[in-house]
Scaffold this motif. Structure first.
Motif, PDB file in Angstrom:
ATOM      1  N   ILE A   1      49.800 -27.527 -22.477  1.00  0.00           N
ATOM      2  CA  ILE A   1      50.068 -27.438 -21.039  1.00  0.00           C
ATOM      3  C   ILE A   1      48.866 -27.845 -20.185  1.00  0.00           C
ATOM      4  CG2 ILE A   1      50.599 -25.852 -19.150  1.00  0.00           C
ATOM      5  CD1 ILE A   1      52.552 -24.424 -21.032  1.00  0.00           C
ATOM      6  N   PRO A   2      47.672 -27.270 -20.399  1.00  0.00           N
ATOM      7  CA  PRO A   2      46.551 -27.673 -19.528  1.00  0.00           C
ATOM      8  C   PRO A   2      45.993 -29.059 -19.842  1.00  0.00           C
ATOM      9  CG  PRO A   2      45.797 -26.100 -21.159  1.00  0.00           C
ATOM     10  CD  PRO A   2      47.284 -26.175 -21.309  1.00  0.00           C
ATOM     11  N   THR A   3      46.113 -29.506 -21.093  1.00  0.00           N
ATOM     12  CA  THR A   3      45.496 -30.786 -21.455  1.00  0.00           C
ATOM     13  C   THR A   3      46.359 -31.992 -21.093  1.00  0.00           C
ATOM     14  OG1 THR A   3      46.400 -30.586 -23.707  1.00  0.00           O
ATOM     15  CG2 THR A   3      44.141 -29.799 -23.325  1.00  0.00           C
ATOM     16  N   THR A   4      47.683 -31.806 -21.015  1.00  0.00           N
ATOM     17  CA  THR A   4      48.554 -32.951 -20.741  1.00  0.00           C
ATOM     18  C   THR A   4      49.294 -32.845 -19.412  1.00  0.00           C
ATOM     19  OG1 THR A   4      50.426 -31.966 -21.932  1.00  0.00           O
ATOM     20  CG2 THR A   4      48.903 -33.332 -23.210  1.00  0.00           C
TER      21      THR A   4
ATOM     22  N   GLU B   1      69.061 -27.680 -12.097  1.00  0.00           N
ATOM     23  CA  GLU B   1      70.370 -28.080 -12.614  1.00  0.00           C
ATOM     24  C   GLU B   1      70.398 -28.107 -14.143  1.00  0.00           C
ATOM     25  OE1 GLU B   1      71.456 -31.786 -10.895  1.00  0.00           O
ATOM     26  OE2 GLU B   1      71.680 -30.976  -8.865  1.00  0.00           O
ATOM     27  N   LEU B   2      69.227 -28.026 -14.769  1.00  0.00           N
ATOM     28  CA  LEU B   2      69.173 -27.975 -16.232  1.00  0.00           C
ATOM     29  C   LEU B   2      69.728 -26.657 -16.767  1.00  0.00           C
ATOM     30  CD1 LEU B   2      65.619 -29.477 -16.922  1.00  0.00           C
ATOM     31  CD2 LEU B   2      67.835 -30.582 -17.302  1.00  0.00           C
ATOM     32  N   GLY B   3      69.790 -25.653 -15.899  1.00  0.00           N
ATOM     33  CA  GLY B   3      70.327 -24.357 -16.314  1.00  0.00           C
ATOM     34  C   GLY B   3      69.349 -23.512 -17.102  1.00  0.00           C
ATOM     35  N   GLN B   4      68.103 -23.950 -17.212  1.00  0.00           N
ATOM     36  CA  GLN B   4      67.103 -23.218 -17.991  1.00  0.00           C
ATOM     37  C   GLN B   4      65.735 -23.409 -17.329  1.00  0.00           C
ATOM     38  OE1 GLN B   4      64.536 -22.669 -20.149  1.00  0.00           O
ATOM     39  NE2 GLN B   4      65.484 -20.716 -20.688  1.00  0.00           N
ATOM     40  N   PRO B   5      65.160 -22.369 -16.719  1.00  0.00           N
ATOM     41  CA  PRO B   5      63.919 -22.517 -15.949  1.00  0.00           C
ATOM     42  C   PRO B   5      62.723 -22.971 -16.772  1.00  0.00           C
ATOM     43  CG  PRO B   5      64.507 -20.201 -16.177  1.00  0.00           C
ATOM     44  CD  PRO B   5      65.675 -20.990 -16.661  1.00  0.00           C
ATOM     45  N   TRP B   6      62.632 -22.563 -18.035  1.00  0.00           N
ATOM     46  CA  TRP B   6      61.508 -22.980 -18.864  1.00  0.00           C
ATOM     47  C   TRP B   6      61.534 -24.498 -19.059  1.00  0.00           C
ATOM     48  CZ3 TRP B   6      56.888 -21.896 -20.517  1.00  0.00           C
ATOM     49  CH2 TRP B   6      56.369 -22.451 -21.688  1.00  0.00           C
ATOM     50  N   ALA B   7      62.715 -25.039 -19.324  1.00  0.00           N
ATOM     51  CA  ALA B   7      62.844 -26.490 -19.471  1.00  0.00           C
ATOM     52  C   ALA B   7      62.465 -27.191 -18.165  1.00  0.00           C
ATOM     53  CB  ALA B   7      64.268 -26.852 -19.880  1.00  0.00           C
ATOM     54  N   ALA B   8      62.908 -26.617 -17.035  1.00  0.00           N
ATOM     55  CA  ALA B   8      62.595 -27.213 -15.728  1.00  0.00           C
ATOM     56  C   ALA B   8      61.099 -27.160 -15.452  1.00  0.00           C
ATOM     57  CB  ALA B   8      63.361 -26.491 -14.633  1.00  0.00           C
ATOM     58  N   TYR B   9      60.467 -26.070 -15.821  1.00  0.00           N
ATOM     59  CA  TYR B   9      59.012 -25.948 -15.633  1.00  0.00           C
ATOM     60  C   TYR B   9      58.264 -26.992 -16.458  1.00  0.00           C
ATOM     61  CZ  TYR B   9      54.359 -24.329 -16.919  1.00  0.00           C
ATOM     62  OH  TYR B   9      53.018 -24.277 -17.207  1.00  0.00           O
ATOM     63  N   LEU B  10      58.658 -27.156 -17.716  1.00  0.00           N
ATOM     64  CA  LEU B  10      57.980 -28.125 -18.576  1.00  0.00           C
ATOM     65  C   LEU B  10      58.118 -29.541 -18.035  1.00  0.00           C
ATOM     66  CD1 LEU B  10      59.004 -26.731 -22.097  1.00  0.00           C
ATOM     67  CD2 LEU B  10      56.773 -26.523 -20.964  1.00  0.00           C
TER      68      LEU B  10
ATOM     69  N   GLN C   1      58.559 -30.300 -14.978  1.00  0.00           N
ATOM     70  CA  GLN C   1      57.814 -30.358 -13.712  1.00  0.00           C
ATOM     71  C   GLN C   1      56.332 -30.632 -13.929  1.00  0.00           C
ATOM     72  OE1 GLN C   1      56.665 -26.825 -10.848  1.00  0.00           O
ATOM     73  NE2 GLN C   1      58.734 -27.458 -10.317  1.00  0.00           N
ATOM     74  N   VAL C   2      55.743 -30.081 -14.983  1.00  0.00           N
ATOM     75  CA  VAL C   2      54.288 -30.167 -15.142  1.00  0.00           C
ATOM     76  C   VAL C   2      53.828 -31.097 -16.263  1.00  0.00           C
ATOM     77  CG1 VAL C   2      53.997 -27.851 -14.199  1.00  0.00           C
ATOM     78  CG2 VAL C   2      54.126 -28.159 -16.678  1.00  0.00           C
ATOM     79  N   LEU C   3      54.740 -31.496 -17.181  1.00  0.00           N
ATOM     80  CA  LEU C   3      54.339 -32.310 -18.324  1.00  0.00           C
ATOM     81  C   LEU C   3      55.083 -33.641 -18.357  1.00  0.00           C
ATOM     82  CD1 LEU C   3      54.383 -29.611 -21.185  1.00  0.00           C
ATOM     83  CD2 LEU C   3      52.402 -30.382 -19.873  1.00  0.00           C
ATOM     84  N   PRO C   4      54.529 -34.646 -19.003  1.00  0.00           N
ATOM     85  CA  PRO C   4      55.290 -35.862 -19.272  1.00  0.00           C
ATOM     86  C   PRO C   4      56.503 -35.523 -20.143  1.00  0.00           C
ATOM     87  CG  PRO C   4      52.943 -36.210 -19.677  1.00  0.00           C
ATOM     88  CD  PRO C   4      53.133 -34.736 -19.468  1.00  0.00           C
ATOM     89  N   GLN C   5      57.536 -36.332 -20.071  1.00  0.00           N
ATOM     90  CA  GLN C   5      58.785 -35.984 -20.754  1.00  0.00           C
ATOM     91  C   GLN C   5      58.598 -35.757 -22.244  1.00  0.00           C
ATOM     92  OE1 GLN C   5      62.509 -37.885 -19.589  1.00  0.00           O
ATOM     93  NE2 GLN C   5      63.019 -38.220 -21.741  1.00  0.00           N
ATOM     94  N   GLU C   6      57.809 -36.604 -22.914  1.00  0.00           N
ATOM     95  CA  GLU C   6      57.617 -36.447 -24.361  1.00  0.00           C
ATOM     96  C   GLU C   6      56.958 -35.109 -24.685  1.00  0.00           C
ATOM     97  OE1 GLU C   6      56.623 -38.976 -22.558  1.00  0.00           O
ATOM     98  OE2 GLU C   6      57.935 -40.632 -23.220  1.00  0.00           O
ATOM     99  N   ALA C   7      55.939 -34.762 -23.932  1.00  0.00           N
ATOM    100  CA  ALA C   7      55.257 -33.481 -24.156  1.00  0.00           C
ATOM    101  C   ALA C   7      56.173 -32.313 -23.825  1.00  0.00           C
ATOM    102  CB  ALA C   7      53.985 -33.408 -23.316  1.00  0.00           C
ATOM    103  N   ALA C   8      56.958 -32.445 -22.759  1.00  0.00           N
ATOM    104  CA  ALA C   8      57.893 -31.387 -22.373  1.00  0.00           C
ATOM    105  C   ALA C   8      58.909 -31.142 -23.473  1.00  0.00           C
ATOM    106  CB  ALA C   8      58.591 -31.755 -21.068  1.00  0.00           C
TER     107      ALA C   8
END
Length: 561
Positions: free
Chosen positions: A228-231, A326-335, A337-344
């Protein structure tokens, strides 16, 4: 905290040079036939039960199941709605610190009980013994049913969250895909069935599976904390401390109430540490190993949980967007929001694997609780099949599949919209009520007469117990609050915890006073009871022979004090 042998603890060594098992009981408390038993069998026999499981768990493997049940990464991921979604980043930083201090008090008091009375009945057994023959049956009944409610909702709530993350991953890859309630239900049910199959295996296999699962949980948590902090793609990567430690109230209530409501996420996350208590009859040297596993779980969960939650608080940029995704899952939405898609997707994949391990751990713990209560006929006519131990696997297979069936029925709440949220709040409410009852009885009724085990809190036992119970009394009512009130309150955003938990509990309490009190007398021991001078099932503690543990020969008679 101590593992000294004062306070009644002793070390028993039998014929054949077997290693000693530390126990709460002195030589004068053990049954006459101790020379025919293993050390752990003797300790369990003094509590009134014969050995029925193989003791293939250790402190580490008990911790493995407990840490898997806690499942920090998936727990934090699936409860973001009830933490940061109520009070914003403050729920993850100072909110976590404040609440987890009280949670540790409850865990420490529970560990003390587990050392004194290491049986699979756990809190239920402790409540019965501590309350005495007059009030013990009612205390055990309420504690037992409340604890079973949290156990039986554990696996479905975790699998519901896991299914949500799997479907959210599909939505990230294919933005046009929108998961349906029907698909979420079917996937959650499939996970329940897979976990039931694994939990029906022999104890050694389950222990090994959970050991691997715990290693994966720890590694996934560490990898997530690094990724999370590095990417992070946000600029700047970290929010100011004023934001990360500040309240962002997303409810209709005052800020203070919103923070108290956010403790739901923390309490649900930090409620799996009771698993070693329920696995005590399958653990070697249980009166020391089980409390150690409880403390190991609570401490490691507190530290790792604070690190991950603080990281989320410092990196999240839009709390409202994460909660309303709209993903229905806040953890997925957070990832995302803050990470590139591959890292998320990589972190989300790790979380899904951990959620699978967590769901299986919940299933194992629930089956042991169900078995222990059925052994005492708590389930009425259903008790007979539920207390059977499978001859081939030597595990309570019937209890596993009974809990699975109830869990699948609970998953039907998915089609009720917001009502599915109740299985999360029940997990916190029911757990902490069950945790607090025997601790409250110990500090208010038994006091200094409590016969502590080899692991104990010494002079800190009373103040720690008071702090833990006070926290439960204050915080539990807020877990039934809806996030909105007044004109904004509709059936779709109502908090159904009071109904989904309160109605069954009201039913079982009425059942006790109308009928169950006639036949339910607390833990139904299957050999003479030797603990705390308590009378259970009408069997009084009478003078008995003192056994020389080394020789197995009797000496003069004495009474248990």
């Amino acid at each position: 905290m101590s593992t000294s042998e004062d306070g009644g603890g002793s070390s028993l060594r039998h014929k054949g040079g077997a290693p000693p098992v530390t126990t709460v009981f002195g030589p004068g408390d053990v049954p006459d036939h101790i020379s025919d038993m293993s050390d752990d069998e003797a300790a369990l026999a003094t509590l009134g039960y014969k050995q029925e499981f193989k003791r293939e768990f250790s402190a580490w493997t008990s911790f493995a199941v407990s840490f898997a049940v806690m499942g920090l990464l998936p727990s934090i991921a699936t409860t973001m709605w009830y933490g940061i979604g109520y009070a914003g980043p403050a729920a993850n930083t100072w909110g976590w610190l404040v609440s987890v201090l009280f949670v540790l008090c409850i865990a420490a008091s529970m560990a003390e009980l587990a050392s004194s009375m290491p049986t699979s009945g756990g809190l239920y057994y402790a409540a019965a013994v501590l309350a005495g023959p007059k009030h013990g049956p009612l205390a055990a009944w309420v504690t037992g049913w409340s604890n079973w409610f949290v156990q039986v909702t554990g696996a479905p709530s975790v699998n519901y969250g896991g299914a949500g993350m799997i479907l959210a991953a599909a939505s990230i890859v294919n933005p046009s895909y929108v998961p349906t309630s029907y698909q979420t239900f079917l996937l959650s049910t499939f996970l329940m069935i897979v976990h039931a199959c694994i939990s029906s295996m022999p104890t050694l296999w389950i222990a090994k599976f959970n050991s691997v699962g715990t290693v994966i949980n720890v590694l996934a948590l560490i990898v997530t904390i690094i990724i999370i902090p590095t990417t992070a793609k946000t600029v700047p990567k970290f929010q100011p401390s004023s934001v990360a430690w500040g309240i962002e109230n997303l409810t209709d209530w005052p800020d203070g109430v919103a923070v108290l409501m956010s403790f739901l996420a923390i309490c649900w996350t930090m409620s799996g540490y009771d698993a070693p208590f329920h696995l005590a009859e399958e653990c070697s040297n249980a009166s020391v190993a089980s409390p150690r596993a409880i403390i190991m779980t609570a401490l490691s969960g507190s530290i790792f949980g604070f690190v991950l939650n603080t990281l989320i608080a410092y990196t999240i940029t839009d709390v409202q967007a994460v909660i309303d995704t709209e993903l229905g899952q806040p953890w997925a939405a957070y990832l995302v929001q803050v990470l590139p898609q591959e890292a998320a997707l990589a972190v989300l994949g790790l979380t899904i694997v951990c959620a699978f391990s967590m769901g299986q751990g919940c299933m194992v713990a629930a089956s042991r609780v169900c078995f222990a209560y059925a052994r005492d006929d708590c389930f009425g006519v259903l008790s007979k099949p539920l207390k059977r131990v499978n001859r081939r696997t030597l595990t309570p297979v019937n209890a596993v599949w009974f809990n699975t069936f109830i869990g699948i029925l609970l998953l039907l709440l998915i089609f009720g919209g917001a009502s599915i949220d109740a299985i999360f709040s029940i997990g916190a409410v029911a757990a902490f009520i069950a945790f607090a009852i025997p601790i409250f009885i110990k500090i208010t009724v038994v006091g200094n007469n409590f016969r502590r085990g080899p692991w104990h809190l010494g002079a800190f036992s009373l103040p720690i117990g008071v702090l833990g119970c006070s926290f439960v009394v204050v915080i539990v009512p807020f877990f039934s609050f809806p996030s909105v009130h007044g004109a904004n309150l509709t059936p779709d955003n109502m908090n159904w915890t009071s109904l989904v938990y309160g109605a069954p509990m009201l039913f079982v309490i009425i059942w006790f006073f109308v009928d169950a009190h006639k036949w339910f007398k607390g833990p139904k021991i299957n050999i003479h009871h030797h603990m705390h001078s308590a009378e259970i099932e009408g069997v009084p503690v009478s003078p008995k022979k003192v056994i020389d543990v080394e020789s197995g020969s009797p000496s003069k008679a004495s009474s248990t004090k």
